[in-house]
Each structure stands twice: as C-alpha cells, then as structure tokens.
Design a protein around this motif. Structure first.
Motif, short mmCIF file in Angstrom:
data_model
loop_
_atom_site.label_atom_id
_atom_site.label_comp_id
_atom_site.label_asym_id
_atom_site.label_seq_id
_atom_site.Cartn_x
_atom_site.Cartn_y
_atom_site.Cartn_z
N ALA A 185 -27.88 -67.19 90.43
CA ALA A 185 -27.16 -67.69 89.05
C ALA A 185 -26.45 -66.30 88.60
O ALA A 185 -26.85 -65.33 88.57
N GLY A 186 -25.36 -66.73 87.99
CA GLY A 186 -24.60 -65.51 87.18
C GLY A 186 -25.21 -65.38 85.74
O GLY A 186 -24.85 -64.25 85.29
N ALA A 187 -25.75 -66.41 85.22
CA ALA A 187 -26.56 -66.19 83.91
C ALA A 187 -27.73 -67.07 83.66
O ALA A 187 -27.66 -68.29 84.52
N ILE A 188 -28.42 -66.97 82.81
CA ILE A 188 -29.57 -67.84 82.66
C ILE A 188 -29.80 -68.22 80.84
O ILE A 188 -29.47 -67.58 80.37
N LEU A 189 -29.81 -69.63 80.80
CA LEU A 189 -29.96 -70.24 79.40
C LEU A 189 -31.43 -70.81 79.45
O LEU A 189 -31.92 -71.41 80.37
N ILE A 190 -32.24 -70.36 78.34
CA ILE A 190 -33.38 -70.84 78.02
C ILE A 190 -33.26 -71.40 76.66
O ILE A 190 -33.08 -70.71 75.60
N VAL A 220 -29.38 -65.95 77.76
CA VAL A 220 -29.22 -66.38 76.54
C VAL A 220 -30.43 -67.17 75.93
O VAL A 220 -30.92 -68.03 76.83
N LEU A 221 -30.85 -66.96 74.84
CA LEU A 221 -31.83 -67.76 74.24
C LEU A 221 -31.33 -68.56 72.99
O LEU A 221 -30.78 -68.19 72.18
N ALA A 251 -29.17 -62.29 74.59
CA ALA A 251 -28.40 -62.91 73.58
C ALA A 251 -28.88 -64.10 72.97
O ALA A 251 -29.37 -64.85 73.65
N VAL A 252 -29.07 -63.93 71.49
CA VAL A 252 -29.82 -65.24 70.77
C VAL A 252 -28.80 -65.95 70.01
O VAL A 252 -28.07 -65.39 69.51
N ARG A 253 -28.55 -67.36 70.49
CA ARG A 253 -27.41 -68.00 69.77
C ARG A 253 -28.36 -69.20 69.08
O ARG A 253 -29.02 -70.07 69.70
N GLY A 254 -28.27 -69.30 67.73
CA GLY A 254 -28.72 -70.09 66.99
C GLY A 254 -28.24 -70.24 65.58
O GLY A 254 -27.25 -69.72 65.29
N ASN A 255 -28.69 -71.33 64.74
CA ASN A 255 -27.97 -71.56 63.31
C ASN A 255 -28.62 -70.45 62.57
O ASN A 255 -29.62 -69.74 62.92
N ALA A 256 -28.19 -70.61 61.27
CA ALA A 256 -28.61 -69.67 60.16
C ALA A 256 -30.11 -69.58 60.11
O ALA A 256 -30.95 -68.58 59.91
N VAL A 257 -30.88 -70.69 60.14
CA VAL A 257 -32.16 -70.94 59.66
C VAL A 257 -32.96 -70.19 60.93
O VAL A 257 -34.18 -69.57 60.52
#
Length: 243
Positions: free
Chosen positions: A63-68, A96-97, A122-128
């Motif tokens: 894969a070119g990238a992994i998302l968990i 990316v997490l 890289a962590v992608r989440g909402n503010a909480v």
C-alpha cells in the motif's frame, strides 16, 4: 481558503493521486467502510480493507499509505494493529490514525498510545478526541495533528495550515469524518510533506462539500453529490472557491 496552501498546490497533489492511484489500506470503522471506499475511488485512490490478522501485513505491504480507525475496534482488529505498525515501520509507509471516541474507552486510548510509538503518525480527529490524546501526542516523534471542525487545523513540525472550507451537512452523514482520514492518507501516499498532504486533502474535501451542499436536498443526497463533486474537482474550481 487554506492559509499557506494555494490552489495550484492543492491541484498538484490531487493530480498525483489521480495519476498514481495509490492504494490506501484501511483498518477502519465498519460503519464507514462503504463511504470511505467510495470517497477514495472518487479521489482516484484504491481502497483495501483486509482486517484478518493472518493476512493484513501481506496486503498492507504494497500500500501507499495505511489508515487505522478505532471506531468499531474488534479483537481481530486489535491483533492486526501491531502487524500494520510493523509493516509501516519496515517499509516507511505513511500511517494515519483516526482515534474515534478515544476519550470514552481505555482500550482505544491504549491502542492509540501504541500507534503513536511509530514516528511520523498523522492523527486526524475532532477537538475532543485530539484533546484527549494531547499528552500522548506530546511524547510522540514528528506527529502531525489534524483537527477537523468548523475550521480544520493542521499542525506539524515547522508547518501549520488552517482550512476554511466545508459545510454543516458533513456532520449529518455517518462516516464522512472517517472518510476524510482516508483522503489524508491518499495524499500522504504521493506527497512527502505530511502537512501539505493533509491540507490538500481537507481543502479538496471541504470544497467538494460546499459544491455538494448547493445541489443536495438533504443529508442523503448530499452524500451522493459529495462523491460526484470530489470526483470532478479541477484546478479551475479550486481557484474559484479559494479566492
């Protein structure tokens, strides 16, 4: 607008995704699998979603990238995560997490901390979610913080962006936030600067959402139009919307 990233810059990243068709391996929320796969395809990327611990490493290796995504973590998924981390480490694959509801679950918090032992996540989440993970991220190496909301904020080593695109209907369809993490991963597969990758992905997604909202009658048709708008984005549209 994206503060610090212009329309040609976004378009250049999107063109590389559309040309190279990177595969994003997604260990993701079962609620979001379908919409995530469709958004990746509309973007020009290829989704794969194997989760069995005995095959996940072999499939993710190319894969070119992994998302968990921790949204519906299972015992099988828990056993698969260390294998994905090993693959990402050995092959230098961007990861990316998406720490869905990490603030509610000690298990998710432990898994997120384990994932953050890998440099450059890289962590992608909402503010909480991001606030709950702040202590763990502060100890992580080269972490990229991608906080989505009314204004998306991207903070990485030496670089930051604020994205002012999107629409309130994005919060009315399940899985759209999870799909944004996959788009960040798709861009990270073709763009060596993770902050630029995240900014390009979220700018494109936000502009597509604005276009879709203008065509939609409600949340159901919005999701359909969002896929169409994402698939048809070009530099002229980006330039018009970003000025």
């Amino acid at each position: 607008m994206a503060e610090g990233l212009d329309a040609p810059g976004v378009a250049a990243v999107l063109k590389r995704v559309a040309t190279r068709h990177p595969r994003v391996h997604c260990l993701t929320n079962t609620v979001a699998q379908n919409v995530t796969a469709n958004m990746l395809l509309a973007f020009g990327a290829i989704p794969s979603m194997a989760s069995h611990p005995e095959e996940v490493a072999a499939i993710a290796a190319g894969a070119g990238a992994i998302l968990i995504n921790l949204g519906t973590i299972s015992p099988e998924g828990e056993r698969a995560i260390p294998k994905l981390l090993d693959v990402a480490r050995e092959r230098s694959i961007p990861l990316v997490l998406d720490p869905v509801f990490v603030e509610l679950s000690p298990l998710r918090m432990r898994l997120a901390r384990d994932i953050l032992q890998l440099p450059g996540v890289a962590v992608r989440g909402n503010a909480v979610e991001m606030a709950a993970l702040e202590a763990a991220m502060a100890q992580a190496q080269d972490v990229l913080r991608v906080t989505t909301g009314r204004i998306d904020q991207i903070e990485g080593p030496g670089r930051s962006y604020r994205i002012h695109h999107g629409h309130a209907l994005m919060t009315k369809v399940t899985g759209l936030g999870c799909a944004s993490s996959a788009l960040v991963a798709a861009c990270a597969a073709v763009e060596p600067d993770p902050a630029v990758a995240a900014a390009a992905a979220l700018t494109a997604y936000g502009i597509a959402a604005e276009i879709a909202a203008g065509r939609a009658a409600g949340p159901g048709s919005f999701a359909m139009h969002l896929i169409d708008a994402l698939a048809s984005l070009d530099q002229a549209t980006l330039t018009e919307r970003m000025t």
